[in-house]
Design a protein around this motif. Sequence first.
Motif, PDB file in Angstrom:
ATOM      1  N   ILE A 110       0.823  -1.210   0.000  1.00  0.00           N
ATOM      2  CA  ILE A 110       0.000   0.000   0.000  1.00  0.00           C
ATOM      3  C   ILE A 110       0.858   1.262   0.000  1.00  0.00           C
ATOM      4  N   LEU A 111       1.901   1.300   0.827  1.00  0.00           N
ATOM      5  CA  LEU A 111       2.721   2.508   0.922  1.00  0.00           C
ATOM      6  C   LEU A 111       3.431   2.842  -0.394  1.00  0.00           C
ATOM      7  N   MET A 160       1.252   7.174  -6.505  1.00  0.00           N
ATOM      8  CA  MET A 160       0.141   8.073  -6.811  1.00  0.00           C
ATOM      9  C   MET A 160       0.513   9.528  -6.566  1.00  0.00           C
ATOM     10  N   VAL A 161       1.209   9.806  -5.449  1.00  0.00           N
ATOM     11  CA  VAL A 161       1.617  11.185  -5.152  1.00  0.00           C
ATOM     12  C   VAL A 161       2.559  11.707  -6.219  1.00  0.00           C
ATOM     13  N   LEU A 162       3.532  10.889  -6.634  1.00  0.00           N
ATOM     14  CA  LEU A 162       4.460  11.317  -7.686  1.00  0.00           C
ATOM     15  C   LEU A 162       3.723  11.545  -9.004  1.00  0.00           C
ATOM     16  N   SER A 163       2.764  10.694  -9.317  1.00  0.00           N
ATOM     17  CA  SER A 163       1.996  10.867 -10.550  1.00  0.00           C
ATOM     18  C   SER A 163       1.194  12.164 -10.522  1.00  0.00           C
TER      19      SER A 163
END
Length: 569
Positions: free
Chosen positions: A527-528, A534-537
Amino acid sequence: HFGSSVASYFIFLRWMYGINMILFGLTFGLVMVPEALMGKPYGSLPRKTVPRAEEASAMNFATLWDFSGFAQYSVLFYGYYNNQRTIGWLKFRMPLSYFLVGVGTIGYSFMIVIRTMARNANEDGGGDDTSFNFSWKMFTSWDYLIGNPETADNKFASITTSFKEAIVEEQESRKEENIHLTRFLRVLANFLALCTLAGSGYLIFFVVRRSQKFALEGLENYGWWERNEVNMVMSLLGMFCPTLFDVISSLENYHPRIALRWQLGRIFALFLGNLYTFIIALMDEINLKARYLPPFAILEKIVKYNMTIWEASLYNGTIPENSTAPPIQVDPADVPRGPCWETMVGQEFVRLTVSDTMTTYITILIGDFLRAVFVRFFNYCWCWDLEYGFPSYSEFDISGNVLGLIFNQGMIWMGSFYAPCLPAINVFRLHTSMYLQCWAVMCCNVPQERVFKASRSNNFYMAMLLFILFLSTLPAVYTIVSIPPSFDCGPFSGKTRMFEVISETLEHDFPSWFGKVFGYASNPGLILPFILLMVLSIYYLNATSKSYKEANLELKKKLQSVRKRELLI
């Protein structure tokens, strides 16, 4: 008639009404209706029955208005729902449905808010649209297909208001000001706003301490005001502090659009402090009671032991050794029961929502309608002109109404897990507010002195709504993950944590390999990294969109310069 800034509020309210209709459909169709139709009826279990000591006053208006009595022991609140795994001939899984609806409403709200913000950003597109603005308005505004006189009057008022907005924009772009005096006044305004926020926080702290004292001494010894002091003080602060902030903002001399955002930010800080002070007050009350009561685990054992003694007393003080003896029929109203903290929390949120709604309606009737009646009929016999002097007709409070709408929605998101009736109450509130406020604006208010053009997107409203949604999610997630549910009420009674209903469903309703796959997928080691990806995307896509917007602006400037050279040639 009132400009795009006032219209943006009603567009936002209509959007919120659509969201709450979806939330109401989920809770009503998947939680309340199945329990009412297929669950055990009222009076069949202690959790579904008013205790004998409360039966005499269970149908009193004051009791029902306080959401106690029969309202407390109904499908409106968490404690009424049974922990039976399946109910009815459909074998409907009520605990699983309750959990998934609670999580699904939050997930759907996140999805729809972020999607709306993305769509608004795409529609905004970047750049300005002020080139030859007055010429475009003069020669292209009228709709020649209009054939109705009322529609023509509305269109005429709309064009007139758009010219006023354009004139304000042009004046603000050419305004010259004393920079040193302006900075001093803005610092002074921010200092006064901080003092107001600090005074509001201290007042709420003082009232909460008083309410704790009243709770220890027994609320039955005090009147209506002492029992509802916290809710009423919070509602009164939400009523008068925005007016004070509006007076303070007149010192800053901002552009009306920027002044509105500063006003929204200050009232946002006020309401946020009030909301979390209310949550802290609930936690302090629980901790205060914990000093005089045993811890929850010990209290559960004590209540269960007392219930065992009570059952033994039914057999004349002894428990028979013959387990095949017929059970003694006892009215559920006489059965002792444990505390249900989830229902208590749900009642607090419902009371706060109802009191806030009543305060809003009373404010409209007194602050707008009666004020307009007084100005209209007493202007002829007064010493000065009431319409242009004091008190005059009121203006529509955009910032206070927007933030009241946002924070009320935050309470709905935070409390709907404990009170499934909250989305229905909010739908009724929004439906009545739409027509009542429309009537008040058209009949009792006047347009602002400086009508300004609102932003083409409501993303500033959406950003605050997203922030409130995030803050409202935290208490619910903490409850689901960390706090054990009440052992004697609710769909999760008998479990150590609420989320165990998922593992129970995987164990009984799915093959073993599916449970293993789900366990691997829910591993923090997977999950991490997924969240980090997702944050980088998101960061990459945001940077890319900004570069595209800047490229569009540069291309627009080049096209304009080429056109100017062609005209000169």
